[in-house]
Design a protein around this motif. Structure first.
Motif, PDB file in Angstrom:
ATOM      1  N   ARG A 198     132.016 -49.072  40.812  1.00 48.06           N
ATOM      2  CA  ARG A 198     130.988 -48.471  39.947  1.00 48.06           C
ATOM      3  C   ARG A 198     131.258 -46.973  39.759  1.00 48.06           C
ATOM      4  O   ARG A 198     131.955 -46.341  40.533  1.00 48.06           O
ATOM      5  N   ASN A 226     129.343 -44.202  39.764  1.00 47.81           N
ATOM      6  CA  ASN A 226     128.554 -43.123  40.368  1.00 47.81           C
ATOM      7  C   ASN A 226     127.923 -42.230  39.302  1.00 47.81           C
ATOM      8  O   ASN A 226     127.169 -42.718  38.493  1.00 47.81           O
ATOM      9  N   LEU A 227     128.345 -40.953  39.281  1.00 47.30           N
ATOM     10  CA  LEU A 227     127.658 -39.991  38.404  1.00 47.30           C
ATOM     11  C   LEU A 227     128.684 -39.315  37.497  1.00 47.30           C
ATOM     12  O   LEU A 227     129.579 -38.631  37.982  1.00 47.30           O
ATOM     13  N   ILE A 228     128.547 -39.506  36.203  1.00 47.03           N
ATOM     14  CA  ILE A 228     129.470 -38.838  35.278  1.00 47.03           C
ATOM     15  C   ILE A 228     128.750 -37.675  34.603  1.00 47.03           C
ATOM     16  O   ILE A 228     127.706 -37.875  33.981  1.00 47.03           O
ATOM     17  N   PRO A 229     129.277 -36.471  34.738  1.00 46.26           N
ATOM     18  CA  PRO A 229     128.620 -35.310  34.129  1.00 46.26           C
ATOM     19  C   PRO A 229     128.506 -35.472  32.611  1.00 46.26           C
ATOM     20  O   PRO A 229     129.369 -36.096  31.982  1.00 46.26           O
ATOM     21  N   ALA A 230     127.484 -34.884  32.040  1.00 50.09           N
ATOM     22  CA  ALA A 230     127.265 -34.958  30.593  1.00 50.09           C
ATOM     23  C   ALA A 230     128.506 -34.470  29.842  1.00 50.09           C
ATOM     24  O   ALA A 230     128.876 -35.011  28.806  1.00 50.09           O
ATOM     25  N   ARG A 231     129.158 -33.480  30.412  1.00 47.60           N
ATOM     26  CA  ARG A 231     130.359 -32.917  29.804  1.00 47.60           C
ATOM     27  C   ARG A 231     131.468 -33.965  29.621  1.00 47.60           C
ATOM     28  O   ARG A 231     132.331 -33.822  28.766  1.00 47.60           O
ATOM     29  N   MET A 238     139.620 -26.778  27.839  1.00 42.17           N
ATOM     30  CA  MET A 238     139.817 -26.805  29.289  1.00 42.17           C
ATOM     31  C   MET A 238     141.296 -26.726  29.649  1.00 42.17           C
ATOM     32  O   MET A 238     141.673 -26.087  30.635  1.00 42.17           O
ATOM     33  N   GLU A 290     137.016 -33.498  30.543  1.00 37.65           N
ATOM     34  CA  GLU A 290     136.094 -32.663  31.322  1.00 37.65           C
ATOM     35  C   GLU A 290     136.782 -31.506  32.035  1.00 37.65           C
ATOM     36  O   GLU A 290     136.162 -30.475  32.262  1.00 37.65           O
ATOM     37  N   THR A 291     138.069 -31.660  32.361  1.00 37.61           N
ATOM     38  CA  THR A 291     138.771 -30.539  33.001  1.00 37.61           C
ATOM     39  C   THR A 291     140.125 -30.243  32.349  1.00 37.61           C
ATOM     40  O   THR A 291     140.919 -29.485  32.912  1.00 37.61           O
ATOM     41  N   ALA A 327     135.947 -38.676  30.915  1.00 36.77           N
ATOM     42  CA  ALA A 327     135.816 -38.515  32.361  1.00 36.77           C
ATOM     43  C   ALA A 327     136.928 -39.258  33.109  1.00 36.77           C
ATOM     44  O   ALA A 327     137.546 -40.174  32.560  1.00 36.77           O
ATOM     45  N   TYR A 328     137.149 -38.868  34.350  1.00 37.82           N
ATOM     46  CA  TYR A 328     138.193 -39.522  35.166  1.00 37.82           C
ATOM     47  C   TYR A 328     137.963 -41.034  35.246  1.00 37.82           C
ATOM     48  O   TYR A 328     138.897 -41.820  35.225  1.00 37.82           O
ATOM     49  N   GLU A 329     136.686 -41.412  35.355  1.00 40.69           N
ATOM     50  CA  GLU A 329     136.368 -42.831  35.514  1.00 40.69           C
ATOM     51  C   GLU A 329     136.838 -43.642  34.312  1.00 40.69           C
ATOM     52  O   GLU A 329     137.262 -44.790  34.454  1.00 40.69           O
ATOM     53  N   GLU A 367     125.499 -30.815  36.915  1.00 39.81           N
ATOM     54  CA  GLU A 367     125.338 -31.964  37.816  1.00 39.81           C
ATOM     55  C   GLU A 367     125.856 -31.684  39.222  1.00 39.81           C
ATOM     56  O   GLU A 367     125.931 -32.595  40.052  1.00 39.81           O
ATOM     57  N   LEU A 423     125.943 -34.300  42.254  1.00 39.08           N
ATOM     58  CA  LEU A 423     127.239 -34.814  42.718  1.00 39.08           C
ATOM     59  C   LEU A 423     127.364 -34.691  44.232  1.00 39.08           C
ATOM     60  O   LEU A 423     127.964 -35.545  44.892  1.00 39.08           O
ATOM     61  N   GLU A 462     137.058 -44.629  41.684  1.00 36.54           N
ATOM     62  CA  GLU A 462     135.904 -43.943  41.106  1.00 36.54           C
ATOM     63  C   GLU A 462     135.210 -43.073  42.158  1.00 36.54           C
ATOM     64  O   GLU A 462     134.724 -41.979  41.846  1.00 36.54           O
ATOM     65  N   ALA A 518     137.040 -39.968  42.463  1.00 33.95           N
ATOM     66  CA  ALA A 518     136.771 -39.089  41.316  1.00 33.95           C
ATOM     67  C   ALA A 518     135.492 -38.290  41.532  1.00 33.95           C
ATOM     68  O   ALA A 518     135.434 -37.089  41.248  1.00 33.95           O
ATOM     69  N   THR A 519     134.470 -38.949  42.044  1.00 38.12           N
ATOM     70  CA  THR A 519     133.201 -38.253  42.286  1.00 38.12           C
ATOM     71  C   THR A 519     133.403 -37.083  43.252  1.00 38.12           C
ATOM     72  O   THR A 519     132.960 -35.958  42.995  1.00 38.12           O
ATOM     73  N   ARG A 579     135.359 -34.011  42.017  1.00 36.43           N
ATOM     74  CA  ARG A 579     134.642 -33.039  41.182  1.00 36.43           C
ATOM     75  C   ARG A 579     134.077 -31.897  42.020  1.00 36.43           C
ATOM     76  O   ARG A 579     133.774 -30.828  41.509  1.00 36.43           O
ATOM     77  N   GLU A 623     138.130 -25.601  38.217  1.00 37.59           N
ATOM     78  CA  GLU A 623     137.491 -26.803  37.691  1.00 37.59           C
ATOM     79  C   GLU A 623     138.131 -28.039  38.327  1.00 37.59           C
ATOM     80  O   GLU A 623     137.471 -29.021  38.643  1.00 37.59           O
TER      81      GLU A 623
END
Ligand code: SF4
Lengths: 227, 470
Positions: free
Chosen positions: A35, A37-42, A57, A134-135, A169-171, B45, B49, B251, B254-255, B258, B268
């Protein structure tokens, strides 16, 4: 008892106590779900904004970038870049079939050798698998068509990237890899190496002064093909 | 490396008197602290995170045996080998055996704190294998025969004149009178010399920032690219990891990634983040022919199931060092072993024994800054306090009166405190000022004030300085 058994039983003794009997299933389900997790809005922008963010970036990370409208424009863009930077016109190039098909014969001044990099190579040209907005990060895979040494040994690393390869995003990049490389039992078949590269090599180890070109490439140039 | 943590107070006193070190430590403030703040502020975030990353590690540690087994199975499926090592000695002999199996004369090394922990270089050298550090900072301190003083900036205590001296002494085939007065010329020389070493090495050893259970991958993060050359060019790649480095999926990595670069250097993302899975495939034109993963315990499993399990979430970003007034005042070497700063104060007693490191949990002003910046939300002050209680229970601590100097008494007796050294004083006062309401004691007062001749105060009062800091 073997070291392995000893270590595992010690760990189990410490954390396994009140654990549910089917903890093994929990773990396997967790692994299979991968899953996000959390993907930043960016990392979740609309296509145009995403490409723009990638450019911003990547530049911020000290990569340089040229856009070209068509794949067939790539050889000229690379020849131009080498000329403008006073770099040699001998390049080591990934033997990737798509990259090879871009019409290099129209740049007769470029001397191209296809294959892995040797320590004497000054310019390496490769293709990315994906890129993360994102980066401003490139994602490159090892394989017969894309040797890892090309990403590391030459002082100048040129990466050809298509806009359609840029994700937020990386995901998402992992999702694309899972889709492209299905292995045993549906699991992802990882290549030996996945390189995430964000800008050229650097070090601040001497008096915290940032210096470019520590061991890897001094220059990272991205040729972004539109569409 | 033999711990000298037992003489912490003496080490600290020396460090405070070392003007050169004090200057070098000044770089931390302008560099790491400011950049981390900007990077964290730029990502809305960031705080969420941190929660997500903590949850990932907490879940993994609660199922650590199961994840390690799955990781092992995936490494083997990818054609690699896993070596389980209970302690430093087992890890050293395992690595030497692999080197011998590959007839290794020289091995290149990426930066690995676990390799420092097990004293790998000295052992390999004593057994006829030449280890070459390739991270620029590690290379510098290897030439100077000293341990790292920071977990991500190992040579932060060395100035460029000293780097030049070390290079002149080591690179004797180059003209002695060459000009080496710029960081850029020094880097260029190191790059050239190490390039030859990369190409000649038989085995490459790297650490691991993460082990991925799902795929059997190992992950390293660098800015120089040295870890990549280290693992790509030789015949064999040895990864030296420890049990707590495992995370479930790509994944999940990845979290946490960040948070890592942003917390460490304020970038970054680091320049090179590399996932390695197994040896080169039959059709690959490059890459190592063998892939070995060493998984070390060395005291960590004893922390599991205790409140110190939280420490095993640490991703070695170094933020707690950078923000610690004590680290900022005395640097890393005073801590006497491999891991300095707040994370070292908690971890070292578990790895070398509390008797050897009894002063370390006291090396804190309890300002709380380390916990505030720790991306993995490790309650470092609480854990240090727990170790102090443990010392007390085991009668290892010096009489309380020696440590318990109240803030006000301390300042009242030392009106010249702020002349002690600009960076130290600024930091100390800043730290105290911010958290004065909760400040209880200044445990290091004794070490800091003993044996130093304080110059007379100059102009401004403590109060005015303090007001300014707020
Ligand atoms: S304890 Fe936290 S802040 Fe310190 S190095 Fe570990 S993760 Fe970073």
């Amino acid at each position: 008892m073997s070291a392995r058994e000893d270590m595992l039983s010690r760990i189990r003794g410490a954390v396994g106590k009140g654990r549910a009997a089917d903890a093994g299933h929990t773990v396997d389900a967790r692994l299979a779900a991968h899953r996000m997790n959390l993907i930043p809005a960016r990392g979740q922008l609309a296509p145009d904004a995403k490409i723009k963010l990638f450019e911003t970036m990547a530049r911020e990370a000290s990569a340089t970038l040229t856009r070209v409208p068509l794949p067939s424009d790539v050889p000229e863009a690379i020849a131009q870049f080498l000329k403008s930077e006073n770099l040699p016109s001998r390049v080591a190039m990934a033997p990737d079939p798509w990259l090879g098909s871009l019409g290099w014969e129209r740049q007769p001044l470029l001397a191209i050798r296809r294959g892995r990099a040797e320590p004497s190579d000054e310019v390496g040209v490769t293709v990315a698998f994906s890129a993360i907005a994102e980066t401003g990060t490139l994602m490159l895979l090892s394989g017969p068509d894309t040797p890892t040494t090309l990403n590391l040994l030459p002082e100048t690393h040129i990466v050809v990237l298509r806009e359609s390869q840029v994700v937020g995003a990386y995901e998402e990049a992992w999702a694309r890899l899972r889709e492209a490389r299905v292995g045993e039992g549906g699991a992802v078949a990882m290549p030996r190496t996945v390189n995430f590269i964000t800008g050229p090599s650097r070090s601040a180890d001497i008096e915290q002064q940032l210096q470019m070109g520590a061991h890897g490439p001094r220059r990272l140039h991205i040729v972004l093909v539109e569409g | 490396m033999q711990p000298t943590s037992a003489t912490f107070k003496g080490n600290a006193t020396d460090a405070l008197a070392d003007a050169k070190l004090q200057k070098a430590l000044g770089h931390i403030k302008t560099g790491f602290i400011e950049r981390r703040r900007k990077a964290a502020d730029r990502l809305p975030e960031f705080e969420a995170l941190r929660d997500a990353a903590k949850a990932i590690k907490d879940h993994t540690l609660a199922h650590l045996d199961l994840y390690l087994e799955r990781f092992e199975a995936r490494v083997i499926a990818a054609g690699g080998q896993v070596h389980w090592c209970r302690d430093a000695a087992e890890a050293r002999t395992t690595i030497l055996e692999i080197c011998r199996a590959h007839d290794a004369r020289t091995v290149t090394k990426g930066k690995s704190m676990v390799a420092e922990e097990i004293g790998l270089n000295d052992y390999l050298e004593a057994n006829g294998v030449e280890p070459i550090e390739t991270d620029l900072g590690e290379y510098i301190i290897q030439l100077r025969h000293e341990p790292p003083s920071h977990i991500i900036a190992p040579a932060i205590h060395v100035n460029k004149e000293e780097v030049a001296d070390a290079f002149r002494a080591a690179h004797t085939h180059l003209p002695h009178e060459r000009v080496l007065d710029e960081a850029s010329t020094l880097l260029a020389e190191a790059r050239k010399i190490l390039r030859e070493k990369f190409v000649a090495a038989d085995v490459g050893i790297t650490g691991a920032n993460f082990l991925i259970a799902e795929t059997g991958s190992t992950v390293i993060v660098t800015n120089e690219g040295n870890g990549d050359l280290t693992q790509t060019l030789p015949k064999a790649h040895i990864v030296l990891g420890s049990i707590e480095k495992v995370v479930p999926t790509l994944e999940d990595a990845a979290t946490i990634l960040r948070l890592l670069a942003r917390s460490a250097t304020g970038q970054e993302f680091s320049v090179y983040t590399t996932f390695s899975t197994g040896p080169r495939r039959a059709e690959d034109p490059d890459g190592p022919g063998a892939f070995h993963v060493v998984i070390l315990d060395n005291g960590r499993s004893r922390m599991l199931g205790t409140e110190f399990q939280e420490m095993l979430r640490c991703i070695r970003c170094g933020a707690c060092l950078n923000h610690c007034p004590v680290y900022g005042a005395i640097g890393g070497h005073a801590y006497g072993w491999v891991y300095p700063g707040p994370m070292g104060a908690v971890l070292t007693p578990w790895l070398v024994g509390l008797e050897q490191a009894r002063d370390l949990p006291n090396a804190s002003t309890f300002c709380g800054k380390c916990e505030a910046v720790c991306p993995m939300r490790i309650p470092l002050p609480k854990l240090m306090r727990r170790l102090r209680e443990e010392e007390y229970e085991r009668k290892l601590s010096p009489p309380a009166s020696r440590w318990a100097v109240s803030l006000w008494a301390f300042v009242a007796r030392r009106p010249a405190l702020y002349r002690l050294g600009a960076s130290f004083t600024a930091r100390l006062l800043g730290a105290l000022g911010r958290r004065s309401g909760r400040f209880r004691s200044l445990p290091l007062a004794k070490a800091w004030t003993a044996g130093r001749d304080f110059p007379a105060p100059e102009g401004r009062s403590f109060q005015s300085l303090w007001a300014e800091r707020r």
